[in-house]
Design a protein around this motif. Structure first.
Motif, PDB file in Angstrom:
ATOM      1  N   SER A 212       0.827  -1.205   0.000  1.00  0.00           N
ATOM      2  CA  SER A 212       0.000   0.000   0.000  1.00  0.00           C
ATOM      3  C   SER A 212       0.860   1.254   0.000  1.00  0.00           C
ATOM      4  CB  SER A 212      -0.938   0.002   1.213  1.00  0.00           C
ATOM      5  OG  SER A 212      -1.868  -1.043   1.137  1.00  0.00           O
ATOM      6  N   LEU A 213       1.862   1.283   0.862  1.00  0.00           N
ATOM      7  CA  LEU A 213       2.740   2.447   0.909  1.00  0.00           C
ATOM      8  C   LEU A 213       3.575   2.553  -0.360  1.00  0.00           C
ATOM      9  CD1 LEU A 213       3.842   4.875   2.377  1.00  0.00           C
ATOM     10  CD2 LEU A 213       5.448   3.376   3.585  1.00  0.00           C
ATOM     11  N   SER A 214       4.097   1.418  -0.833  1.00  0.00           N
ATOM     12  CA  SER A 214       4.928   1.443  -2.035  1.00  0.00           C
ATOM     13  C   SER A 214       4.162   1.984  -3.236  1.00  0.00           C
ATOM     14  CB  SER A 214       5.443   0.029  -2.338  1.00  0.00           C
ATOM     15  OG  SER A 214       6.176   0.008  -3.541  1.00  0.00           O
TER      16      SER A 214
ATOM     17  N   TRP B 252      11.187  -6.162   4.861  1.00  0.00           N
ATOM     18  CA  TRP B 252      11.387  -6.736   3.532  1.00  0.00           C
ATOM     19  C   TRP B 252      12.589  -6.103   2.816  1.00  0.00           C
ATOM     20  CZ3 TRP B 252       9.571 -10.852   1.005  1.00  0.00           C
ATOM     21  CH2 TRP B 252       9.861 -10.952  -0.360  1.00  0.00           C
ATOM     22  N   ALA B 253      13.465  -6.967   2.303  1.00  0.00           N
ATOM     23  CA  ALA B 253      14.639  -6.536   1.527  1.00  0.00           C
ATOM     24  C   ALA B 253      15.461  -5.502   2.285  1.00  0.00           C
ATOM     25  CB  ALA B 253      14.219  -6.002   0.160  1.00  0.00           C
ATOM     26  N   ASP B 254      15.742  -5.810   3.559  1.00  0.00           N
ATOM     27  CA  ASP B 254      16.605  -4.949   4.378  1.00  0.00           C
ATOM     28  C   ASP B 254      16.076  -3.517   4.470  1.00  0.00           C
ATOM     29  OD1 ASP B 254      18.407  -7.107   4.784  1.00  0.00           O
ATOM     30  OD2 ASP B 254      19.300  -6.694   2.821  1.00  0.00           O
ATOM     31  N   ARG B 255      14.793  -3.399   4.801  1.00  0.00           N
ATOM     32  CA  ARG B 255      14.129  -2.102   4.985  1.00  0.00           C
ATOM     33  C   ARG B 255      14.147  -1.250   3.710  1.00  0.00           C
ATOM     34  NH1 ARG B 255      15.775   0.399  10.922  1.00  0.00           N
ATOM     35  NH2 ARG B 255      14.821  -1.217  12.246  1.00  0.00           N
ATOM     36  N   ASP B 256      13.921  -1.892   2.588  1.00  0.00           N
ATOM     37  CA  ASP B 256      13.935  -1.165   1.316  1.00  0.00           C
ATOM     38  C   ASP B 256      12.910  -0.041   1.292  1.00  0.00           C
ATOM     39  OD1 ASP B 256      14.632  -1.109  -1.742  1.00  0.00           O
ATOM     40  OD2 ASP B 256      12.443  -1.231  -1.666  1.00  0.00           O
ATOM     41  N   ILE B 257      11.740  -0.223   1.943  1.00  0.00           N
ATOM     42  CA  ILE B 257      10.714   0.809   1.921  1.00  0.00           C
ATOM     43  C   ILE B 257      11.174   2.072   2.645  1.00  0.00           C
ATOM     44  CG2 ILE B 257       9.539   0.010   4.017  1.00  0.00           C
ATOM     45  CD1 ILE B 257       7.906   1.432   0.794  1.00  0.00           C
ATOM     46  N   VAL B 258      11.992   1.930   3.681  1.00  0.00           N
ATOM     47  CA  VAL B 258      12.542   3.096   4.375  1.00  0.00           C
ATOM     48  C   VAL B 258      13.477   3.860   3.436  1.00  0.00           C
ATOM     49  CG1 VAL B 258      13.951   3.877   6.326  1.00  0.00           C
ATOM     50  CG2 VAL B 258      12.319   1.994   6.630  1.00  0.00           C
ATOM     51  N   LYS B 259      14.292   3.125   2.704  1.00  0.00           N
ATOM     52  CA  LYS B 259      15.198   3.760   1.739  1.00  0.00           C
ATOM     53  C   LYS B 259      14.412   4.469   0.643  1.00  0.00           C
ATOM     54  CE  LYS B 259      18.398  -0.024   2.671  1.00  0.00           C
ATOM     55  NZ  LYS B 259      18.971  -1.292   2.146  1.00  0.00           N
ATOM     56  N   THR B 260      13.276   3.870   0.255  1.00  0.00           N
ATOM     57  CA  THR B 260      12.434   4.513  -0.768  1.00  0.00           C
ATOM     58  C   THR B 260      11.910   5.858  -0.285  1.00  0.00           C
ATOM     59  OG1 THR B 260      11.776   2.367  -1.681  1.00  0.00           O
ATOM     60  CG2 THR B 260      10.336   4.241  -2.142  1.00  0.00           C
ATOM     61  N   VAL B 261      11.456   5.912   0.954  1.00  0.00           N
ATOM     62  CA  VAL B 261      10.977   7.179   1.518  1.00  0.00           C
ATOM     63  C   VAL B 261      12.120   8.185   1.598  1.00  0.00           C
ATOM     64  CG1 VAL B 261      10.018   8.277   3.581  1.00  0.00           C
ATOM     65  CG2 VAL B 261       9.109   6.074   2.799  1.00  0.00           C
TER      66      VAL B 261
ATOM     67  N   ASP C 198       9.917   7.755  11.236  1.00  0.00           N
ATOM     68  CA  ASP C 198      10.929   8.820  11.263  1.00  0.00           C
ATOM     69  C   ASP C 198      11.292   9.278   9.860  1.00  0.00           C
ATOM     70  OD1 ASP C 198      10.887   8.585  13.995  1.00  0.00           O
ATOM     71  OD2 ASP C 198      12.751   7.421  14.125  1.00  0.00           O
ATOM     72  N   ALA C 199      11.354   8.317   8.924  1.00  0.00           N
ATOM     73  CA  ALA C 199      11.679   8.680   7.541  1.00  0.00           C
ATOM     74  C   ALA C 199      10.571   9.536   6.938  1.00  0.00           C
ATOM     75  CB  ALA C 199      11.894   7.410   6.716  1.00  0.00           C
ATOM     76  N   LEU C 200       9.319   9.211   7.234  1.00  0.00           N
ATOM     77  CA  LEU C 200       8.197  10.008   6.721  1.00  0.00           C
ATOM     78  C   LEU C 200       8.192  11.413   7.320  1.00  0.00           C
ATOM     79  CD1 LEU C 200       5.425   7.246   6.869  1.00  0.00           C
ATOM     80  CD2 LEU C 200       6.349   8.274   4.782  1.00  0.00           C
TER      81      LEU C 200
END
Length: 515
Positions: free
Chosen positions: A403-405, A426-435, A471-473
């Motif tokens: 949903s976030l992606s 998932w994938a070593d916090r890939d979604i955090v890196k995306t943000v 925190d990333a958001l």
């Protein structure tokens, strides 16, 4: 002339002697038997394959010698294998229990060491010997961790079907419907073993290859997830399946409100599987023919509204939405539940994650199905507000991740996101890196939450991961309690009952009541 005759005592003596002589001549002394008929009854561990070939082997010719197969035991039912052998009396024998098929294994003791040879000397004409094996393993022994699952199934289970475990860990397929194939075992059971790290919190279910064939109770009711926390040695987990979802009369659906179905919706992308879609319409939908409504798209549609179709319990989305809309606590909306398929992991993950998930990372293709195939159909067949400010996307676990992606990639389509217990790992916090890589902050209203009891381990939804995403958001401009709501739920677990309990709060934030 007088005659003499024997006296009475003399006559009795003669008769007695004659009787004794006759008995002596007719009776033969008993013959001593040199052999004993011995009944061996072996009780095997519950995970033993039903087609196991088991033998008693030993150095003597009687038990097969160094090259012979030994004495074969025959399966009698339950957990018992038996044989009858004739052994010479008074002779000491040593022997061992061996499995030759489907694998070559030896009997192990409770510590995992190979059993010492057994011994026997028989003396009676018939004897019974009761044996029991704790477990079978390699000739070198077995001391590492291993979790053995023993699943008893009902008699209605089709003989040719394969029984599977599926659950919350990668080794269990992360709920893909069919991961660990179990083999037929003794006592009408299926068995299989998996190795986990010590202290792993397992949640799992039994299927026959898909969620349409998931376990149910004997009366067709939903079964809660089985749970188990692993140790550091050999351990068994036993459970019984009462029935199967596809082999029982279908129970009455438990739907509240005006619910419609779109059956077998087929994506344009032929690499994606068709799936059903469930649509909940707000109270008064037909009575207000000109009114249009915002839409919330949700993943894992089987689990949202109907316990009959759910594979892990339901969110009670229909009951909750019906109450909140009727009471004026949220804006009247349409909720669209998109069923998952056996490719759930692939479709709900934005990037691959080898080697555990070689086929993952197909969220973009799934997103194109939602945007180009499903949404236009929903906007055509129902009275929707089609803009991004009125369109939401929500899900839990990998559903929260996707949903976030998709929201970050397509803010022109989705403007409200429900990121529930997201799989940030998932994938070593890939979604955090995306943000963190965002160049500008898109106009998204985001709900993010996490329970503080959602499991442990490197691949579990944790508060630390959720905090990192929050925190990333915030660093990119989202404001807590304004366009970002972040909640750590005390006692919240990674399951449908926990998500159901807070779904009302999710709706109140994403679709607040309009004055």
């Amino acid at each position: 002339m007088s005659s003499s005759r024997p006296s009475r005592p003399a006559l009795l003596l003669v008769l007695a002697l004659a009787t004794l002589w006759g008995c002596h001549s007719d009776t033969k002394p008993p013959v001593e038997q040199l052999f004993s008929d011995v009944q061996f009854d072996l009780t095997v561990p519950p995970e033993t394959p039903a087609d196991a070939a088991l033998f008693l082997t030993g150095p003597s010719e009687t038990f097969g010698g160094s090259a012979g197969p030994g004495l074969e035991l025959v399966y009698q039912g339950g957990r018992v294998f038996s044989l009858k052998a004739r052994l010479p009396k008074g002779t000491a024998f040593t022997y061992a229990v061996r499995m030759t098929a489907p694998s070559a294994l030896v009997a192990l003791d409770a510590t995992g060491a190979p059993e010492a040879d057994r011994s026997i000397t028989v003396h009676e004409n018939e004897e019974n010997v009761a044996l029991e094996v704790e477990r079978f393993g390699p000739a070198s022994g077995e001391t590492g961790a291993r979790t053995v699952f023993i699943v008893h199934v009902p008699d209605i289970t089709p003989r040719g079907d394969t029984v599977y475990l599926t659950g919350n860990q990668p080794e269990l397929g992360t709920w893909n419907g069919a991961q660990v194939a179990l083999t037929r075992a003794v006592d009408n059971a299926y068995a299989g073993s998996v190795t986990f790290a010590e202290g792993t919190d397992l949640e799992f279910k039994v299927t026959r290859g898909s969620w349409e064939k998931v376990e149910k109770t004997a009366t067709g009711a939903e079964v809660s997830n089985h749970t188990f926390k692993t140790g550091n040695g050999f351990e068994r987990v036993a459970l019984t399946v009462g029935g199967w979802a596809d082999l029982l009369p279908p129970p009455t659906p438990t739907l509240t409100g005006d619910v419609r179905f779109l059956r077998n919706v087929t994506p344009t992308d032929t690499t994606l599987k068709p799936r059903d879609v469930i649509v909940w319409l707000p109270p008064g939908y037909d009575a207000a023919p000109t009114r249009r409504y915002p839409v919330l798209y949700m993943h894992d549609g089987q689990n949202l509204m109907d316990v009959v179709t759910s594979f892990a319990g339901e969110w009670n989305v229909d009951e909750t939405a019906q109450t909140l809309v009727t009471n004026g606590q949220v804006e009247p909306l349409i909720i669209v539940g998109v069923y998952n398929t056996s490719d759930r992991i692939a479709e709900y993950t934005p990037v691959p994650f080898p080697p555990e998930y070689p086929n993952a990372g197909r969220a973009d293709a799934y997103g194109q199905f939602l945007i180009n195939d499903l949404k236009p159909r929903i906007d055509t067949e129902f009275r929707t507000k089609a803009g991004p400010e009125s369109t939401g996307l929500a899900g839990s676990s990998l559903g929260g991740l996707v949903s976030l992606s998709l929201g970050l990639k397509h803010p022109e389509v989705f403007g409200r996101l429900g990121v529930v217990s997201p799989s940030v790992w998932w994938a070593d916090r890939d979604i955090v890196k995306t943000v963190e890589a965002l160049s500008t902050k898109p106009a998204l209203r985001i709900w993010e939450d996490i329970g503080d009891s959602e499991g442990s381990g490197s691949q579990a939804e944790t508060v630390a991961d959720a905090n990192a995403l929050r925190d990333a958001l915030v660093a990119k401009g989202w404001v807590l309690d304004s366009d970002l709501k972040y909640t750590v739920v005390a006692g919240g677990k990674h399951n449908e009952p926990s998500w159901s309990a807070r779904f009302g709060d999710i709706l109140r934030f994403l679709y607040p009541a309009v004055p």
